[in-house]
Write an enzyme that holds these catalytic residues in place. Structure first.
Site, short mmCIF file in Angstrom:
data_model
loop_
_atom_site.label_atom_id
_atom_site.label_comp_id
_atom_site.label_asym_id
_atom_site.label_seq_id
_atom_site.Cartn_x
_atom_site.Cartn_y
_atom_site.Cartn_z
N GLU A 180 -52.91 43.05 36.50
CA GLU A 180 -53.19 43.06 35.30
C GLU A 180 -54.46 43.98 34.79
O GLU A 180 -54.68 42.69 33.82
CB GLU A 180 -52.24 41.83 34.06
N TYR A 213 -47.84 44.09 41.89
CA TYR A 213 -48.09 43.74 40.34
C TYR A 213 -46.32 43.83 40.31
O TYR A 213 -46.17 44.60 39.13
CB TYR A 213 -48.94 43.67 39.19
N ASP A 254 -49.04 38.54 41.89
CA ASP A 254 -48.40 38.06 40.45
C ASP A 254 -46.47 39.12 40.81
O ASP A 254 -46.59 40.01 40.52
CB ASP A 254 -48.61 38.42 39.58
N ASN A 270 -44.35 37.53 39.67
CA ASN A 270 -42.74 37.34 38.84
C ASN A 270 -42.17 37.03 39.18
O ASN A 270 -40.69 37.17 38.89
CB ASN A 270 -42.57 38.32 37.93
N ASP A 277 -54.00 33.88 31.63
CA ASP A 277 -52.99 32.71 31.54
C ASP A 277 -52.45 32.08 32.71
O ASP A 277 -51.85 31.60 32.99
CB ASP A 277 -51.94 33.29 30.62
#
Length: 253
Positions: free
Chosen positions: A34, A105, A144, A146, A243
């Site tokens: 990101e 990602y 990441d 997810n 975050d």
């Protein structure tokens, strides 16, 4: 070799975090997700001044993957996307001698009823083919991803049963995708530890309300060389943080 992964949630917005963190942690390689910036605006010079070479591919406002490597690390080859070129701002593969690292990602999926949820499952299917082709190699899949794989990996799992990052279906897909790989963090830490703390949750870090959705998964040949692995929570506490927070592992290569 110290390897780290970090969803920076905009590399340009997070340079104050990265500069401070890189000066103390000094990973040999840092994979980012990101990055949220077009290639012409990537802060390559700032990383160069910190002693790193950069490889990146991004787009405006969302997605984007990158890796920075210490200048003294030679024989590095990087490519973006799957073999057909798709997902070029979500997939990065680095090769260094006999080490292969896949940085992804993974699409979040939005809702289990949304078409993007199917895209997420198909993405995992493509990753699985890469894993199967590299079982005999020193191979690491990170980024990441997810998915929180177990109830230990998310706060209040009873409230997340229909979430695209925790529902039973996506956890089954994820488990099938990573079959045969070792969860490097879990080799060293069996506690409830998180890599993502939602901005929308007040005081999430201090209250330990989060998700473990950033991972490092390795083949046996690489996992047996792992020395330690940890989540560095400190950057999430700094001013204007991502975050997410970094996940780091050390390997005796």
């Amino acid at each position: 070799m110290i390897i780290a992964t970090f969803n920076v949630n905009s590399v340009r917005s997070r340079m104050h975090i990265l500069e401070r963190w890189l000066k103390t942690c000094r990973p040999d390689v840092l994979f980012m997700q990101e990055t949220k910036t077009q290639d012409e605006f990537f802060p390559e010079l700032a990383f160069r001044e910190l002693g790193y070479r950069s490889f990146y591919h991004g787009e405006k406002c969302y997605n984007g993957v990158a890796v920075i490597v210490k200048n003294e690390l030679e024989d590095v080859d990087v490519k973006f996307g799957f073999d057909d070129g798709n997902f070029a701002t979500r997939v990065l593969t680095l090769r260094h001698k006999d080490l292969i690292i896949l940085n992804t990602y993974v699409p979040q999926g939005k809702l289990i009823t949304h078409p993007d949820f199917q895209v997420k499952k198909e993405f995992f299917s493509r990753v699985r083919k890469i894993i199967e082709a590299n079982f005999e190699n020193k191979f690491l899949w990170l980024g990441d991803l997810n998915v929180a794989p177990t109830s230990q990996d998310v706060t209040h799992p009873e409230n997340k049963k229909n979430h695209v990052c925790f529902c039973e279906e996506i956890r089954e897909v994820f488990n099938e995708t990573k079959k045969g790989l070792a969860d490097i963090l879990r080799l060293f830490d069996s506690s409830s530890v998180y890599t993502f703390y939602d901005y929308r949750v007040k005081d999430a870090v201090n209250k330990a309300i989060g998700w473990r959705i950033d991972h490092m998964l390795a083949t046996e040949k690489l996992a047996e060389l792992a020395v330690k692995c940890w989540v560095d929570i400190e950057p999430r506490k700094w001013e204007k943080p991502s975050d997410h927070t970094p996940l780091i592992a050390e390997f005796k290569l």
